[in-house]
Design a protein around this motif. Structure first.
Motif, mmCIF file in Angstrom:
data_model
loop_
_atom_site.group_PDB
_atom_site.id
_atom_site.type_symbol
_atom_site.label_atom_id
_atom_site.label_comp_id
_atom_site.label_asym_id
_atom_site.label_seq_id
_atom_site.Cartn_x
_atom_site.Cartn_y
_atom_site.Cartn_z
ATOM 1 N N ASN A 58 0.813 -1.220 0.000
ATOM 2 C CA ASN A 58 0.000 0.000 0.000
ATOM 3 C C ASN A 58 0.847 1.270 0.000
ATOM 4 O O ASN A 58 0.589 2.203 -0.768
ATOM 5 N N LYS A 59 1.838 1.333 0.876
ATOM 6 C CA LYS A 59 2.676 2.532 0.975
ATOM 7 C C LYS A 59 3.461 2.745 -0.310
ATOM 8 O O LYS A 59 3.630 3.885 -0.778
ATOM 9 N N PRO A 140 9.639 3.374 0.216
ATOM 10 C CA PRO A 140 9.502 3.312 -1.244
ATOM 11 C C PRO A 140 10.200 4.441 -1.984
ATOM 12 O O PRO A 140 10.396 4.357 -3.193
ATOM 13 N N ARG A 141 10.610 5.505 -1.255
ATOM 14 C CA ARG A 141 11.320 6.601 -1.917
ATOM 15 C C ARG A 141 12.613 6.134 -2.573
ATOM 16 O O ARG A 141 13.151 6.807 -3.447
ATOM 17 N N ILE A 142 13.097 4.962 -2.172
ATOM 18 C CA ILE A 142 14.328 4.444 -2.761
ATOM 19 C C ILE A 142 14.149 4.175 -4.254
ATOM 20 O O ILE A 142 15.120 4.205 -5.019
ATOM 21 N N LEU A 143 12.923 3.948 -4.701
ATOM 22 C CA LEU A 143 12.671 3.708 -6.123
ATOM 23 C C LEU A 143 12.996 4.936 -6.965
ATOM 24 O O LEU A 143 13.305 4.823 -8.147
ATOM 25 N N GLY A 144 12.937 6.110 -6.360
ATOM 26 C CA GLY A 144 13.252 7.334 -7.081
ATOM 27 C C GLY A 144 14.718 7.715 -7.028
ATOM 28 O O GLY A 144 15.104 8.770 -7.531
ATOM 29 N N GLN A 145 15.563 6.835 -6.465
ATOM 30 C CA GLN A 145 16.986 7.135 -6.306
ATOM 31 C C GLN A 145 17.863 6.438 -7.348
ATOM 32 O O GLN A 145 19.063 6.265 -7.128
ATOM 33 N N TYR A 146 17.276 6.048 -8.469
ATOM 34 C CA TYR A 146 18.046 5.347 -9.499
ATOM 35 C C TYR A 146 19.194 6.197 -10.029
ATOM 36 O O TYR A 146 20.212 5.673 -10.510
ATOM 37 N N HIS A 147 19.061 7.525 -9.968
ATOM 38 C CA HIS A 147 20.099 8.426 -10.483
ATOM 39 C C HIS A 147 21.198 8.674 -9.454
ATOM 40 O O HIS A 147 22.197 9.311 -9.765
#
Length: 217
Positions: A58-59, A140-147
């Motif tokens: 969910n999160k 889940p913010r780790i998914l936006g850290q690909y860069h």
């Protein structure tokens, strides 16, 4: 002897990049596609048979919707030209006002970008898919850290490893023993030492600022 963590991961990342040379970037993944990929990568049977699949993501799902909204291109409106004309006539007054710091727009999440994060987690926490999924569910913010993998996430991991100690780069002092412990108890992080235990208690530690180079949100 095993290579340093950043060398192992960097080599895998470079090999992935080489394979992508000349290949057109895959289309943007929608939220349902990303959640489906995560559910297939981390099936509930590998985590806890009592967990509700929809509830445990969910999160992550909520974050992905927020991310998609913030990365969506701005649609031009009829008022844009009017606003530009008005701003042009008031340049003398606007120069005295403090300018807002422009935030770099987020790039949309594609299959290759999601895979980069999954590869990072698999290299950092081998033999512990339950911890990998816990990180994706609770932080889940780790998914936006690909860069920022090499500039931020890897230095953070190396700092935390040196801080907590008691583990080798492979994740276990004894790899075979670690596999047995992991298979025997899905929530047993003894094979990874205090580092694994610390991350399991607070997954946001991986997103701490100030360890590597400046990253993005």
């Amino acid at each position: 002897s095993s290579l340093p963590f950043h060398s192992n991961y960097g080599r895998a990342l470079r090999m992935t990049s080489r394979n992508d040379i000349g290949v057109k970037e895959p289309p943007v993944m929608n939220v349902r596609e990303i959640i489906d990929l995560l559910e297939k990568t981390y099936p509930s049977s590998d985590v806890s048979p009592d967990d509700d699949t929809k509830q445990r993501w969910n999160k992550t799902r909520k974050y992905l919707y927020q991310y998609r909204a913030s990365s969506a291109p701005r649609i031009a409106t009829k008022n844009d030209d009017t606003e530009k004309n008005q701003s042009a006539t008031t340049t003398t007054t606007t120069t005295t006002k403090r300018r807002r710091k422009k935030r770099r727009p987020r790039e949309p999440l594609t299959l290759s970008r999601v895979h980069q994060i999954l590869t990072f987690l698999q290299h950092t926490f081998p033999h512990h898919p339950q911890l990998q999924s816990q990180i994706l569910q609770q932080s889940p913010r780790i998914l936006g850290q690909y860069h920022s993998i090499e500039s931020r996430l890897i230095p953070t991991v190396e700092f935390l490893q040196s801080l907590y100690g008691g583990m080798t780069i492979g994740g276990n002092n004894n790899e075979e023993e670690g596999e047995e412990e992991s298979a025997g108890n899905g929530n047993n992080y003894n094979g990874g030492g205090l580092f694994y235990e610390a991350i399991s208690r607070n997954t946001d530690l991986l997103l701490v600022r100030g360890v590597g180079y400046a990253g993005y949100n």
